[in-house]
Design a protein around this motif. Structure first.
Motif, PDB file in Angstrom:
ATOM      1  N   VAL A 203      44.359   1.697  48.206  1.00 19.76           N
ATOM      2  CA  VAL A 203      45.601   1.552  48.957  1.00 19.76           C
ATOM      3  C   VAL A 203      46.623   0.763  48.145  1.00 19.76           C
ATOM      4  CG1 VAL A 203      46.655   0.577  51.029  1.00 19.76           C
ATOM      5  CG2 VAL A 203      44.443   1.737  51.182  1.00 19.76           C
ATOM      6  N   MET A 204      46.206  -0.351  47.546  1.00 22.15           N
ATOM      7  CA  MET A 204      47.127  -1.168  46.751  1.00 22.15           C
ATOM      8  C   MET A 204      47.671  -0.386  45.544  1.00 22.15           C
ATOM      9  SD  MET A 204      47.201  -3.931  48.475  1.00 22.15           S
ATOM     10  CE  MET A 204      46.840  -2.965  49.938  1.00 22.15           C
ATOM     11  N   ALA A 205      46.792   0.345  44.876  1.00 24.95           N
ATOM     12  CA  ALA A 205      47.218   1.133  43.720  1.00 24.95           C
ATOM     13  C   ALA A 205      48.227   2.212  44.120  1.00 24.95           C
ATOM     14  CB  ALA A 205      46.004   1.770  43.039  1.00 24.95           C
ATOM     15  N   GLU A 206      47.983   2.839  45.261  1.00 23.97           N
ATOM     16  CA  GLU A 206      48.881   3.898  45.724  1.00 23.97           C
ATOM     17  C   GLU A 206      50.258   3.349  46.100  1.00 23.97           C
ATOM     18  OE1 GLU A 206      48.062   7.757  46.313  1.00 23.97           O
ATOM     19  OE2 GLU A 206      47.603   6.680  44.478  1.00 23.97           O
ATOM     20  N   LEU A 207      50.302   2.146  46.655  1.00 22.72           N
ATOM     21  CA  LEU A 207      51.587   1.543  47.007  1.00 22.72           C
ATOM     22  C   LEU A 207      52.419   1.234  45.758  1.00 22.72           C
ATOM     23  CD1 LEU A 207      50.549  -0.829  49.923  1.00 22.72           C
ATOM     24  CD2 LEU A 207      51.788   1.340  50.077  1.00 22.72           C
ATOM     25  N   ILE A 208      51.750   0.839  44.687  1.00 25.97           N
ATOM     26  CA  ILE A 208      52.457   0.618  43.419  1.00 25.97           C
ATOM     27  C   ILE A 208      52.952   1.938  42.851  1.00 25.97           C
ATOM     28  CG2 ILE A 208      52.202  -0.186  41.036  1.00 25.97           C
ATOM     29  CD1 ILE A 208      50.026  -2.141  42.127  1.00 25.97           C
ATOM     30  N   ARG A 209      52.083   2.954  42.878  1.00 27.70           N
ATOM     31  CA  ARG A 209      52.469   4.264  42.315  1.00 27.70           C
ATOM     32  C   ARG A 209      53.622   4.877  43.097  1.00 27.70           C
ATOM     33  NH1 ARG A 209      50.723   9.754  42.272  1.00 27.70           N
ATOM     34  NH2 ARG A 209      49.308   9.409  44.038  1.00 27.70           N
ATOM     35  N   GLU A 210      53.659   4.653  44.397  1.00 29.87           N
ATOM     36  CA  GLU A 210      54.754   5.168  45.213  1.00 29.87           C
ATOM     37  C   GLU A 210      56.100   4.631  44.737  1.00 29.87           C
ATOM     38  OE1 GLU A 210      55.743   5.644  49.911  1.00 29.87           O
ATOM     39  OE2 GLU A 210      54.964   3.713  49.258  1.00 29.87           O
ATOM     40  N   GLN A 211      56.149   3.348  44.454  1.00 31.68           N
ATOM     41  CA  GLN A 211      57.422   2.752  44.016  1.00 31.68           C
ATOM     42  C   GLN A 211      57.816   3.229  42.626  1.00 31.68           C
ATOM     43  OE1 GLN A 211      59.281   1.322  46.180  1.00 31.68           O
ATOM     44  NE2 GLN A 211      57.617   1.490  47.683  1.00 31.68           N
ATOM     45  N   ILE A 212      56.824   3.479  41.770  1.00 37.85           N
ATOM     46  CA  ILE A 212      57.121   4.030  40.444  1.00 37.85           C
ATOM     47  C   ILE A 212      57.752   5.409  40.574  1.00 37.85           C
ATOM     48  CG2 ILE A 212      56.086   4.884  38.293  1.00 37.85           C
ATOM     49  CD1 ILE A 212      54.005   2.625  38.577  1.00 37.85           C
TER      50      ILE A 212
END
Length: 310
Positions: A203-212
């Motif tokens: 979940v944390m990794a996906e939230l970072i990738r979303e902003q990228i």
């Protein structure tokens, strides 16, 4: 009534439950739809196609049913090892669920990608509903013409067509009821207050990738993989350290930005999203590393958490 584990209730009479696979081309709105049905953010969304990589599960529990939505990556022609794994996982979902919701973009006419997926589904014995997302876009004449192309594509199938808009919520109550009607009597699979079964690091990794994806769009399309290196929990503070892997030095430069401005912007936005689901404050530290052609390496694709699911 709670079972012996003290977590999952015993389902009442006539309670329905099951797994619903969200299948469709890239960028038809599957992740937005799942988030809206559940009422909370479970999958990342982006204007960039092929945002979803993992097979994500979102859980909707009502008084009469529990629906576990399996949001799959958009089915497309893969161009590298990562793409092959993504599409294989999406296709394997077809036989692993109780009901399929084929999501199409009703703001455009049916195309080759839709025909390809329909042919895949025709080979399956799993029941299918067809969700016409974005049905509110365009004028009445255009909407009618687009609808006609989907009716023609599906003329030989007994699949019901349901129009809605995941973005505005129009038609979602009707869609939810149609899905519930087609599920079988069954138990609670998860505690009623759970909305996702995804690991915290994913979940944390996906939230970072979303902003990228949101901040860089075409400059850093899909050549990024996020690894959560460490999560440390203290009283009222969660510290997260993550590495952003890209394929080229030029992409690293774009992500960092002049004097680190882009990386700071991405980190600030991702931290704000994390704090919505983590109690207390979040300290997020990001690093960027170049891993040349990682999407073409089966080993690195697996190391970065993308592997063919059973």
């Amino acid at each position: 009534m709670i079972d012996s584990l003290g977590q999952i209730p015993v389902a009442p009479p006539n309670f329905k439950s099951g797994f619903v696979g969200l299948i469709g081309r890239p960028n038809v709105g599957k992740s937005t739809l799942m988030n809206e049905l559940i009422g909370e953010k479970v999958a990342i969304t982006s204007p960039v196609a092929q945002t979803t990589r993992n097979r994500l599960r979102g859980i909707l529990t009502t008084e009469t049913a529990q629906m576990i939505f399996v949001d799959t990556p958009g089915i497309h022609k893969p161009h590298h090892e990562l793409g092959k794994v993504i599409v294989k996982n999406a296709q394997s979902t077809i036989e692993a669920v109780d009901l399929i919701l084929l999501v199409v973009d009703a703001s455009s006419p049916a195309g080759g990608g839709d025909r390809y997926i329909v042919e895949l589904l025709k080979k399956s014995k799993v029941p299918v509903l067809v969700g016409l997302n974005k049905s509110d876009l365009g004028n009445e004449e255009k909407r009618g013409k687009n609808l006609a192309t989907y009716r023609e594509l599906l003329k030989d199938q007994p699949w019901e067509l349901i129009q809605f808009s995941a973005l505005t919520g129009v038609g979602l109550d009707s869609l939810q009821e149609k899905l519930r009607e087609r599920l079988e009597i069954g138990p609670y699979y998860y505690p009623p207050d759970l909305v996702s079964d995804q690991p915290e690091r994913l979940v944390m990794a996906e939230l970072i990738r979303e902003q990228i994806l949101r901040e860089t769009r075409e400059e850093i399309p899909h050549s990024v993989a996020i690894i959560i290196d460490q999560i440390t929990e203290e009283k009222n503070l969660t510290t997260i350290r993550a590495t952003i892997n890209v394929e080229r030095a030029s992409q690293k430069g774009i992500l960092i930005g002049k004097k680190g401005t882009m990386l700071k912007k991405i980190g600030t936005a991702a931290r704000a999203e994390m704090q919505k689901i983590i109690a207390g404050k979040v300290y997020l530290e990001l690093f960027v590393r170049v891993q040349a052609k990682w999407r073409e390496s089966a080993r690195q694709v697996a190391e970065f958490g993308y592997f063919q699911e059973n």
